[in-house]
Design a protein around this motif. Structure first.
Motif, mmCIF file in Angstrom:
data_model
loop_
_atom_site.group_PDB
_atom_site.id
_atom_site.type_symbol
_atom_site.label_atom_id
_atom_site.label_comp_id
_atom_site.label_asym_id
_atom_site.label_seq_id
_atom_site.Cartn_x
_atom_site.Cartn_y
_atom_site.Cartn_z
ATOM 1 N N LYS A 96 -27.715 4.737 1.819
ATOM 2 C CA LYS A 96 -26.895 3.601 1.397
ATOM 3 C C LYS A 96 -27.705 2.701 0.465
ATOM 4 C CE LYS A 96 -26.402 2.235 5.572
ATOM 5 N NZ LYS A 96 -26.043 1.429 6.763
ATOM 6 N N LEU A 97 -27.016 1.790 -0.207
ATOM 7 C CA LEU A 97 -27.681 0.751 -0.993
ATOM 8 C C LEU A 97 -27.351 -0.592 -0.351
ATOM 9 C CD1 LEU A 97 -29.382 0.274 -3.631
ATOM 10 C CD2 LEU A 97 -27.229 -0.473 -4.661
ATOM 11 N N VAL A 98 -28.382 -1.273 0.124
ATOM 12 C CA VAL A 98 -28.210 -2.593 0.723
ATOM 13 C C VAL A 98 -28.705 -3.611 -0.301
ATOM 14 C CG1 VAL A 98 -28.841 -4.120 2.624
ATOM 15 C CG2 VAL A 98 -28.521 -1.666 3.043
ATOM 16 N N GLU A 99 -27.775 -4.356 -0.898
ATOM 17 C CA GLU A 99 -28.110 -5.315 -1.949
ATOM 18 C C GLU A 99 -28.348 -6.696 -1.350
ATOM 19 O OE1 GLU A 99 -25.654 -5.159 -5.551
ATOM 20 O OE2 GLU A 99 -24.589 -3.477 -4.634
ATOM 21 N N VAL A 100 -29.472 -7.312 -1.722
ATOM 22 C CA VAL A 100 -29.784 -8.659 -1.258
ATOM 23 C C VAL A 100 -30.349 -9.472 -2.419
ATOM 24 C CG1 VAL A 100 -30.237 -7.916 1.111
ATOM 25 C CG2 VAL A 100 -32.126 -8.051 -0.522
ATOM 26 N N ASP A 101 -30.325 -10.789 -2.247
ATOM 27 C CA ASP A 101 -30.974 -11.667 -3.211
ATOM 28 C C ASP A 101 -31.761 -12.729 -2.452
ATOM 29 O OD1 ASP A 101 -29.091 -13.486 -2.263
ATOM 30 O OD2 ASP A 101 -27.776 -13.263 -3.990
ATOM 31 N N ARG A 102 -32.250 -13.716 -3.159
ATOM 32 C CA ARG A 102 -33.111 -14.728 -2.553
ATOM 33 C C ARG A 102 -32.440 -15.435 -1.374
ATOM 34 N NH1 ARG A 102 -35.140 -19.957 -2.564
ATOM 35 N NH2 ARG A 102 -37.380 -20.073 -2.964
ATOM 36 N N SER A 103 -31.167 -15.725 -1.503
ATOM 37 C CA SER A 103 -30.469 -16.496 -0.475
ATOM 38 C C SER A 103 -30.413 -15.769 0.865
ATOM 39 C CB SER A 103 -29.046 -16.833 -0.936
ATOM 40 O OG SER A 103 -28.273 -15.649 -1.070
ATOM 41 N N GLN A 104 -30.494 -14.430 0.831
ATOM 42 C CA GLN A 104 -30.430 -13.650 2.071
ATOM 43 C C GLN A 104 -31.807 -13.364 2.664
ATOM 44 O OE1 GLN A 104 -27.967 -11.021 -0.381
ATOM 45 N NE2 GLN A 104 -26.783 -10.606 1.467
ATOM 46 N N LEU A 105 -32.857 -13.744 1.936
ATOM 47 C CA LEU A 105 -34.210 -13.484 2.404
ATOM 48 C C LEU A 105 -34.982 -14.749 2.757
ATOM 49 C CD1 LEU A 105 -35.270 -10.732 -0.181
ATOM 50 C CD2 LEU A 105 -34.527 -10.374 2.179
ATOM 51 N N VAL A 106 -34.696 -15.835 2.056
ATOM 52 C CA VAL A 106 -35.446 -17.074 2.252
ATOM 53 C C VAL A 106 -34.629 -18.046 3.097
ATOM 54 C CG1 VAL A 106 -36.568 -19.033 1.125
ATOM 55 C CG2 VAL A 106 -36.627 -16.762 0.060
ATOM 56 N N ALA A 114 -38.739 -15.161 8.175
ATOM 57 C CA ALA A 114 -39.207 -13.839 8.637
ATOM 58 C C ALA A 114 -38.104 -13.058 9.350
ATOM 59 C CB ALA A 114 -40.432 -14.001 9.538
ATOM 60 N N PRO A 115 -37.337 -13.685 10.266
ATOM 61 C CA PRO A 115 -36.251 -12.944 10.907
ATOM 62 C C PRO A 115 -35.186 -12.475 9.922
ATOM 63 C CG PRO A 115 -36.802 -14.884 12.201
ATOM 64 C CD PRO A 115 -37.543 -15.008 10.907
ATOM 65 N N GLN A 116 -34.914 -13.274 8.867
ATOM 66 C CA GLN A 116 -33.913 -12.870 7.877
ATOM 67 C C GLN A 116 -34.377 -11.625 7.117
ATOM 68 O OE1 GLN A 116 -32.027 -17.288 6.767
ATOM 69 N NE2 GLN A 116 -32.502 -15.839 5.156
ATOM 70 N N VAL A 117 -35.658 -11.622 6.732
ATOM 71 C CA VAL A 117 -36.195 -10.470 6.010
ATOM 72 C C VAL A 117 -36.152 -9.231 6.897
ATOM 73 C CG1 VAL A 117 -38.231 -9.482 4.901
ATOM 74 C CG2 VAL A 117 -37.677 -11.895 4.540
#
Length: 260
Positions: A96-106, A114-117
């Motif tokens: 699969k391709l899981v697309e993320v950006d800054r808002s979903q990591l920080v 850390a839990p989000q990442v």
């Protein structure tokens, strides 16, 4: 040091490339260099898997990639196809391709980043984690971007055998981002640059969209489309490459609907 010989039949060689995703990649307009690099990467990944299966262990680079180029140059589309191709070749289990950006990591608060990442990595197990505009993680200021990068590096190492990370963004910014951290430099060892599409290629993309949607260009329409794309590409700050062509095609359909 150990040596081994892989006995591969001609049929196996054919099946290794016989997949819808690989065929779609080859059919895409342009992307000559990207296709070449991806071919090499697939061979490399397959060999790494064979090494692991045979219990041969030594320090090998990870499978992560960096895509550079302007918007609309098919980076996300190619990343999605790479995920499927790696699954087809038995390298990834899900594909699969899981697309993320800054808002979903920080995160916005202490202890949230850390839990989000880690959550995003859990979602992407056996697949490709695609981080668009990854350089925004290194924003200046007192936020948790650095924590996200640190956690990202650890998770990439922990999941190096069952997950591929692809970071993408503008060329200059991505080079600066990767070069700013020795950990990033050591983990991303494959760089694919996506050139802007030429005028001929953008016209070909428009015609391909017509064909796939069962439309036929009327007399003189192709010349008009070429002129319009050229004008838009020259006058706009960023026409958007293939994305701009897609938007133009959709505008054409709306206008046709109005006439009809």
């Amino acid at each position: 040091y150990r040596e081994f010989v892989m006995h591969v039949t001609e049929e196996e060689k054919k099946n290794a490339r016989r997949s819808d995703a690989y065929a779609k990649l080859q059919e895409m307009i342009g992307l000559t260099q990207a296709k070449k690099v991806i071919d090499g990467a697939i061979n490399y990944f397959k060999l790494q898997k064979e090494y692991r299966n045979r219990g041969i262990e030594f320090n090998r680079p990870a499978m992560h990639m960096c895509f550079t180029g302007r918007p609309g140059t098919a980076k996300t589309t190619v990343a999605r196809l790479v995920a499927e191709i790696l699954k087809d070749n038995g390298i990834l289990s899900e594909g699969k391709l899981v697309e993320v950006d800054r808002s979903q990591l920080v995160g916005k608060f202490v202890g949230h980043t850390a839990p989000q990442v880690k959550e995003m990595f859990d979602k992407a197990k056996g697949s490709v984690l695609f981080i668009d505009e990854a350089y925004t993680l290194a924003k200046e200021g007192n936020d948790f971007g650095q924590e996200a990068i640190d956690t990202l590096l650890k998770e990439m190492e922990d999941h190096r055998d069952n997950l591929v990370v692809i970071v993408a963004g503008y060329t200059d910014r991505m080079k600066k981002f990767i070069g700013s951290n020795p950990g990033l430099e050591s983990r991303f060892n494959r760089f694919l640059h996506f050139d802007d599409y030429t005028l001929d290629e953008m016209v070909a993309i428009f015609k391909m969209r017509c064909d796939s949607n069962k439309y036929v260009l009327g007399e003189g329409a192709e010349e008009a489309v070429r002129t319009l794309i050229q004008q838009e590409n020259e006058n706009a700050v960023s026409f958007g490459n293939a994305r701009g062509v897609r938007n133009l095609f959709e505008d054409v359909l709306v206008r046709q609907a109005g006439r009809l």
